[in-house]
Design a protein around this motif. Structure first.
Motif, mmCIF file in Angstrom:
data_model
loop_
_atom_site.group_PDB
_atom_site.id
_atom_site.type_symbol
_atom_site.label_atom_id
_atom_site.label_comp_id
_atom_site.label_asym_id
_atom_site.label_seq_id
_atom_site.Cartn_x
_atom_site.Cartn_y
_atom_site.Cartn_z
ATOM 1 N N SER A 112 3.415 -8.276 -61.797
ATOM 2 C CA SER A 112 4.416 -8.650 -62.803
ATOM 3 C C SER A 112 3.663 -8.697 -64.124
ATOM 4 C CB SER A 112 5.053 -10.002 -62.483
ATOM 5 O OG SER A 112 4.131 -11.043 -62.725
ATOM 6 N N CYS A 113 4.353 -9.009 -65.233
ATOM 7 C CA CYS A 113 3.665 -8.982 -66.532
ATOM 8 C C CYS A 113 2.633 -10.111 -66.639
ATOM 9 C CB CYS A 113 4.677 -9.042 -67.670
ATOM 10 S SG CYS A 113 5.158 -10.714 -68.169
ATOM 11 N N ARG A 114 2.853 -11.207 -65.921
ATOM 12 C CA ARG A 114 1.957 -12.379 -65.859
ATOM 13 C C ARG A 114 1.862 -13.131 -67.187
ATOM 14 N NH1 ARG A 114 -2.985 -10.158 -62.058
ATOM 15 N NH2 ARG A 114 -1.848 -8.372 -61.217
ATOM 16 N N ASP A 115 2.694 -12.779 -68.135
ATOM 17 C CA ASP A 115 2.556 -13.340 -69.471
ATOM 18 C C ASP A 115 3.863 -13.921 -70.016
ATOM 19 O OD1 ASP A 115 0.870 -13.839 -71.676
ATOM 20 O OD2 ASP A 115 1.856 -12.208 -72.777
ATOM 21 N N CYS A 116 4.974 -13.576 -69.446
ATOM 22 C CA CYS A 116 6.253 -14.050 -69.990
ATOM 23 C C CYS A 116 6.473 -15.500 -69.563
ATOM 24 C CB CYS A 116 7.408 -13.164 -69.528
ATOM 25 S SG CYS A 116 7.833 -13.365 -67.794
ATOM 26 N N GLU A 117 7.504 -16.106 -70.117
ATOM 27 C CA GLU A 117 7.710 -17.535 -69.869
ATOM 28 C C GLU A 117 7.974 -17.801 -68.385
ATOM 29 O OE1 GLU A 117 11.686 -19.780 -71.132
ATOM 30 O OE2 GLU A 117 11.580 -17.840 -72.108
ATOM 31 N N HIS A 118 8.603 -16.876 -67.690
ATOM 32 C CA HIS A 118 8.876 -17.089 -66.265
ATOM 33 C C HIS A 118 7.617 -16.905 -65.423
ATOM 34 C CE1 HIS A 118 13.380 -16.036 -67.083
ATOM 35 N NE2 HIS A 118 13.004 -17.182 -67.594
ATOM 36 N N CYS A 119 6.846 -15.847 -65.715
ATOM 37 C CA CYS A 119 5.587 -15.631 -64.982
ATOM 38 C C CYS A 119 4.663 -16.838 -65.149
ATOM 39 C CB CYS A 119 4.883 -14.366 -65.464
ATOM 40 S SG CYS A 119 5.616 -12.854 -64.820
ATOM 41 N N LYS A 120 4.618 -17.371 -66.363
ATOM 42 C CA LYS A 120 3.728 -18.509 -66.624
ATOM 43 C C LYS A 120 4.155 -19.753 -65.854
ATOM 44 C CE LYS A 120 1.653 -17.234 -71.004
ATOM 45 N NZ LYS A 120 1.884 -17.193 -72.458
ATOM 46 N N TYR A 126 11.322 -13.586 -61.362
ATOM 47 C CA TYR A 126 12.255 -13.484 -62.490
ATOM 48 C C TYR A 126 11.536 -13.002 -63.754
ATOM 49 C CZ TYR A 126 14.987 -16.381 -59.272
ATOM 50 O OH TYR A 126 15.639 -16.859 -58.169
ATOM 51 N N CYS A 127 10.415 -12.303 -63.594
ATOM 52 C CA CYS A 127 9.642 -11.771 -64.719
ATOM 53 C C CYS A 127 10.585 -11.065 -65.696
ATOM 54 C CB CYS A 127 8.585 -10.779 -64.215
ATOM 55 S SG CYS A 127 7.702 -9.965 -65.559
ATOM 56 N N LEU A 128 10.436 -11.390 -66.976
ATOM 57 C CA LEU A 128 11.342 -10.834 -67.986
ATOM 58 C C LEU A 128 11.135 -9.332 -68.169
ATOM 59 C CD1 LEU A 128 11.223 -13.813 -70.505
ATOM 60 C CD2 LEU A 128 13.185 -13.109 -69.107
ATOM 61 N N ASP A 129 9.955 -8.835 -67.770
ATOM 62 C CA ASP A 129 9.716 -7.390 -67.817
ATOM 63 C C ASP A 129 10.114 -6.726 -66.497
ATOM 64 O OD1 ASP A 129 8.787 -7.362 -70.326
ATOM 65 O OD2 ASP A 129 6.663 -7.119 -69.833
HETATM 66 ZN ZN LIG Z 1 6.618 -11.730 -66.613
#
Ligand SMILES: [Zn+2]
Ligand SMILES: [Zn+2]
Length: 384
Positions: A112-120, A126-129
């Motif tokens: 996943s992107c590991r950086d968006c508010e959901h990943c964090k 639910y990764c925004l990317d």
């Molecule tokens: Zn993400």
């Protein structure tokens, strides 16, 4: 100088990634074709990668939907499978969670992107990317799409690999990587605990695990089924009560009584009948995915301030928590172990709900097959 060294290391890593190794797999090149042997490419092990020799892979209904392009997003060839358990055979030099010889698992996501508010927040699902699915999602390392667990091996970043607790039945644990987390996450989110009355609609691949988990969480667990012959089985699985939903008297007796209902039915059904079972502030959450929209009457929700919700698998940390919880409470799926060449037959039986309750492929049967003659690339003279 430092930059040059970094650049040098990157290019070596890129080369390793590109070269990788071939692996035997099973998949299909068209929606109407049966699954057949394929040869696929796995990337080389990068510093944070874990290379896993797959021992068992469960068969999820999503595999069948994707293989047959029923959700209209399949890139062919497709290699399904996201309930993976295997043995670690290689690790990158930056890997800290795993060593060679460990038993490890991979579920529905590999990145996943590991950086968006959901990943964090650990909500990678639910990764925004958009997370990278274990199969049929764009594959940043080798191009094309990701290939799943109907394969002898897989390479995954350790952040998306789960630890398998010691002593569990590996084949019967494999389905927990999708069916287990898909039900554990909403049961937990909506506070399943002692004193709560929780209903599970549909006793199948998801539902049968949900009954076990809801019971282990201490709730009063009620199975709700249209199939009379599953009543006894539901009790064996741990349900305190069983409601036959085709019996109007039984449904009326339980009206306005449930704190939470998990609906695991993927066929079309009248959701209003189940919403009426919820008490004040109760929630019904969908994890099954009927193809057609469901019709919800306003007055199924308004009078008791009820909620109608959905839920998608679970994050990586929560998936680990689920595996540990299931090991502690001796929860596994009820499975039928098959060999890889039985997979097309298994798909047909899955369509008829003729499995109690999950097929799992013994991947030794793929490893022992002679090398696949076909590659993932269609010969040019067959392209028309
Ligand atoms: Zn993400
Ligand atoms: Zn699944």
């Amino acid at each position: 100088m430092k930059d040059e060294i970094t650049t040098g290391e990157t290019s070596v890593a890129d080369e390793q990634t590109r070269v990788g190794s071939t692996a035997k797999a099973y998949g299909t090149k068209a929606p109407t074709d049966p699954l057949a042997p394929l040869q696929i490419q796995r990337r080389g092990v990068l510093p944070h990668d874990v290379h896993i020799d797959i021992l068992f892979c469960g068969i999820c209904h999503s595999d069948l939907h994707t293989a047959r392009n029923e959700w209209h997003g399949t890139t062919y060839p497709v290699v399904p499978g996201h309930e993976i358990i295997g043995k670690v055979t290689k690790v990158g030099n930056g890997v800290t969670k795993f060593k060679v010889g460990d038993i490890a698992a991979v579920g529905c996501m590999v990145d996943s992107c590991r950086d968006c508010e959901h990943c964090k927040q650990g909500l990678e699902q639910y990764c925004l990317d958009g997370f990278t699915g274990t199969y049929n999602d764009p594959y940043k390392h080798l191009g094309g799409v990701t290939y799943g667990g109907y394969s002898e091996s897989i390479v995954v970043d350790e952040s998306f690999v789960l630890r398998v607790p010691d002593g569990v039945d590996l084949a019967a644990t494999a389905p927990l990587l999708c069916a287990g987390i898909t039900t554990y996450s909403p049961l937990k989110h909506w506070n399943t605990e002692p004193g709560k009355k929780v209903g599970i609609v549909g006793i199948g691949g998801l539902g049968h695990v949900a009954i076990k988990i809801a019971r282990a969480m201490g709730a009063d667990a009620t199975a709700i089924t249209t199939t009379k012959s599953k009543t006894e089985d539901a009790k064996r699985l741990g349900a305190h009560n069983v409601i036959l939903s085709t019996d109007k008297t039984q449904m009326q007796e339980h009206a306005d009584s449930f704190d939470f209902i998990l609906d695991a039915v993927s066929a079309k059904h009248d959701i209003n009948e189940y919403l009426r079972l919820l008490k004040l502030d109760g929630t019904l959450t969908l994890v099954g995915a009927p193809e057609e929209p469901l019709s919800v009457a306003a007055f199924s929700l308004i009078p008791s301030r009820r909620s109608f919700a959905g839920s998608l698998i679970g994050g990586i940390a929560e998936t680990q928590e689920m595996l540990d919880f299931c090991a502690k409470h001796n929860i596994t799926a009820d499975i039928e172990l098959i060999t890889i060449d039985q997979i097309n037959e298994a798909y047909e039986r899955l369509l008829k709900s003729d499995v109690r309750y999950r097929f799992v492929i013994d991947m030794a049967s793929l490893r022992n097959q002679p090398d696949a003659m076909q590659s993932t690339h269609r010969p040019k003279n067959k392209l028309r």
